[in-house]
Design an enzyme around this catalytic site. Structure first.
Site, PDB file in Angstrom:
ATOM      1  N   ASP A 107       0.831  -1.202   0.000  1.00  0.00           N
ATOM      2  CA  ASP A 107       0.000   0.000   0.000  1.00  0.00           C
ATOM      3  C   ASP A 107       0.870   1.258   0.000  1.00  0.00           C
ATOM      4  O   ASP A 107       1.940   1.271   0.610  1.00  0.00           O
ATOM      5  CB  ASP A 107      -0.925  -0.003   1.235  1.00  0.00           C
ATOM      6  CG  ASP A 107      -2.046   1.011   1.097  1.00  0.00           C
ATOM      7  OD1 ASP A 107      -2.302   1.494  -0.030  1.00  0.00           O
ATOM      8  OD2 ASP A 107      -2.682   1.332   2.114  1.00  0.00           O
ATOM      9  N   ARG A 167       0.431   7.305  -3.443  1.00  0.00           N
ATOM     10  CA  ARG A 167       0.895   8.482  -2.681  1.00  0.00           C
ATOM     11  C   ARG A 167       2.382   8.726  -2.905  1.00  0.00           C
ATOM     12  O   ARG A 167       2.846   9.858  -2.975  1.00  0.00           O
ATOM     13  CB  ARG A 167       0.579   8.305  -1.189  1.00  0.00           C
ATOM     14  CG  ARG A 167      -0.856   8.658  -0.839  1.00  0.00           C
ATOM     15  CD  ARG A 167      -1.241   8.128   0.498  1.00  0.00           C
ATOM     16  NE  ARG A 167      -1.424   6.680   0.467  1.00  0.00           N
ATOM     17  CZ  ARG A 167      -1.412   5.909   1.551  1.00  0.00           C
ATOM     18  NH1 ARG A 167      -1.191   6.435   2.738  1.00  0.00           N
ATOM     19  NH2 ARG A 167      -1.604   4.617   1.438  1.00  0.00           N
ATOM     20  N   SER A 197      -6.620  -6.648  -5.579  1.00  0.00           N
ATOM     21  CA  SER A 197      -7.787  -7.228  -4.903  1.00  0.00           C
ATOM     22  C   SER A 197      -8.983  -7.308  -5.847  1.00  0.00           C
ATOM     23  O   SER A 197      -8.989  -6.678  -6.914  1.00  0.00           O
ATOM     24  CB  SER A 197      -8.157  -6.373  -3.687  1.00  0.00           C
ATOM     25  OG  SER A 197      -8.779  -5.183  -4.116  1.00  0.00           O
ATOM     26  N   ASN A 256     -10.064  -3.909  -6.646  1.00  0.00           N
ATOM     27  CA  ASN A 256      -9.198  -2.986  -7.398  1.00  0.00           C
ATOM     28  C   ASN A 256      -9.622  -2.787  -8.859  1.00  0.00           C
ATOM     29  O   ASN A 256      -9.152  -1.858  -9.521  1.00  0.00           O
ATOM     30  CB  ASN A 256      -7.728  -3.452  -7.366  1.00  0.00           C
ATOM     31  CG  ASN A 256      -7.054  -3.205  -6.034  1.00  0.00           C
ATOM     32  OD1 ASN A 256      -6.137  -3.908  -5.633  1.00  0.00           O
ATOM     33  ND2 ASN A 256      -7.502  -2.181  -5.317  1.00  0.00           N
TER      34      ASN A 256
HETATM   35  C1  FPP Z   1      -1.601  -0.242  -3.477  1.00  0.00           C
HETATM   36  O1  FPP Z   1      -1.170   1.098  -3.511  1.00  0.00           O
HETATM   37  C2  FPP Z   1      -1.042  -0.995  -4.580  1.00  0.00           C
HETATM   38  C3  FPP Z   1      -1.746  -1.671  -5.544  1.00  0.00           C
HETATM   39  C4  FPP Z   1      -3.211  -1.779  -5.583  1.00  0.00           C
HETATM   40  C5  FPP Z   1      -1.056  -2.359  -6.662  1.00  0.00           C
HETATM   41  C6  FPP Z   1       0.170  -3.156  -6.294  1.00  0.00           C
HETATM   42  C7  FPP Z   1       0.744  -3.669  -7.521  1.00  0.00           C
HETATM   43  C8  FPP Z   1       2.042  -3.685  -7.824  1.00  0.00           C
HETATM   44  C9  FPP Z   1       3.118  -3.219  -6.930  1.00  0.00           C
HETATM   45  C10 FPP Z   1       2.394  -4.141  -9.196  1.00  0.00           C
HETATM   46  C11 FPP Z   1       3.082  -5.435  -9.374  1.00  0.00           C
HETATM   47  C12 FPP Z   1       3.212  -6.295  -8.182  1.00  0.00           C
HETATM   48  C13 FPP Z   1       4.032  -7.336  -8.082  1.00  0.00           C
HETATM   49  C14 FPP Z   1       3.976  -8.137  -6.854  1.00  0.00           C
HETATM   50  C15 FPP Z   1       4.985  -7.716  -9.131  1.00  0.00           C
HETATM   51  P1  FPP Z   1      -2.225   2.234  -3.778  1.00  0.00           P
HETATM   52  O2  FPP Z   1      -2.304   2.471  -5.241  1.00  0.00           O
HETATM   53  O3  FPP Z   1      -3.510   1.888  -3.118  1.00  0.00           O
HETATM   54  O4  FPP Z   1      -1.539   3.429  -3.055  1.00  0.00           O
HETATM   55  P2  FPP Z   1      -2.261   4.690  -2.411  1.00  0.00           P
HETATM   56  O5  FPP Z   1      -3.025   4.173  -1.214  1.00  0.00           O
HETATM   57  O6  FPP Z   1      -1.108   5.550  -2.020  1.00  0.00           O
HETATM   58  O7  FPP Z   1      -3.130   5.300  -3.453  1.00  0.00           O
END
Ligand code: FPP
Length: 246
Positions: A24, A28, A69, A72
């Site tokens: 997470d 940001r 998720s 998402n």
């Molecule tokens: C949460 O941050 C992150 C995600 C929903 C996506 C995670 C995906 C990756 C890192 C891509 C590939 C993954 C792997 C394991 C190769 P957010 O976007 O909710 O952040 P925020 O809360 O700051 O908006």
């Protein structure tokens, strides 16, 4: 565990067998730098690579991350597309290197609606992983804890009706219907990014996990931060609902 000694000063940290992490803070992280959210996800994927390697080196057996998720999909189409593209690239690179590095990989979630190329890569990583023992990285993709429990209940009910399962269902028996079948429960769950909630992640498996929350945004998460989480975990008094000896 020399890597831990420099943080804890104790040298006796217990390394969990299985660590789970909610990725997470990518968005940001990018915003703070004036970059598009997708740049945050790319940085997050690199951090995953670094932390997975570190986990393997310090003797963690399983690392499970929440990458995408069931909720998402409601993000802007461009962002979803770019996350899928990143995963596609990541899996292709993993296929090329996991044999050399003896890394096993498993995707947890409903993969049936993913693109044909992603599904083919997932099959390939499963095939390679089945040949090895040792460190395993689990990536939760189109994953939801409730959905996982529900599909397990449906599959069990079907097996029961067809006479393939006993009516005397145990917790272990039920676990074998989860995406995480055969994987021990995580002892430590880490959530970077400042939020303090479980967000439908590993609801069944986290029954006795220790939780560690940090404000560090996922792309900034370092091995030293992981050491800190493990040191904190080592200091916790895990009683599993019982009382402490002595
Ligand atoms: C949460 O941050 C992150 C995600 C929903 C996506 C995670 C995906 C990756 C890192 C891509 C590939 C993954 C792997 C394991 C190769 P957010 O976007 O909710 O952040 P925020 O809360 O700051 O908006």
């Amino acid at each position: 565990m020399a890597a831990l000694e420099h943080i804890t000063g104790e040298g006796n940290s217990t390394v969990p067998r299985h660590i789970a992490i909610i990725l997470d803070g990518n968005g940001r992280w990018a915003k703070k730098r004036g970059l598009p959210r997708t740049a945050g996800h790319a940085a997050g994927a690199e951090t995953f690579r670094r932390i997975a390697t570190y986990c393997k080196n310090i003797g963690v057996n399983y690392l499970t991350v929440y990458a995408f998720s069931t909720e998402n999909w409601s993000r802007p189409e461009e962002e979803v597309k770019s996350i899928m593209k990143l995963l596609d690239r990541y899996l292709r690179e993993a296929i090329a290197t996991m044999e050399r590095d003896h890394i096993r990989m498993k995707i947890l979630g409903d993969v049936s609606i993913l693109s044909p190329s992603l599904r083919a890569e997932i099959e390939e990583t499963n095939r390679i992983s089945s040949r090895y023992e040792g460190f395993q990285a689990n990536i939760c993709l189109n994953y939801g804890g409730r959905a996982e429990i529900l599909q397990a209940a449906k599959r069990y009910a079907r097996d029961l009706v067809e006479g393939k399962a006993s009516a005397d269902l145990t917790e272990d028996g039920f676990s074998s219907y989860l995406y995480s079948a055969g994987i021990p429960d995580p002892e430590l769950l880490i959530r970077p990014g400042g939020e303090k909630r479980i967000s439908n992640f590993l609801l069944w498996q986290c029954a006795y996990s220790e939780f560690y929350f940090t404000d560090v945004l996922w792309p900034d998460f370092t091995p030293e931060e992981l050491d800190r989480a493990i040191a904190e975990f080592s200091r916790r008094d895990r009683r599993f609902g019982g009382v402490k000896n002595g």
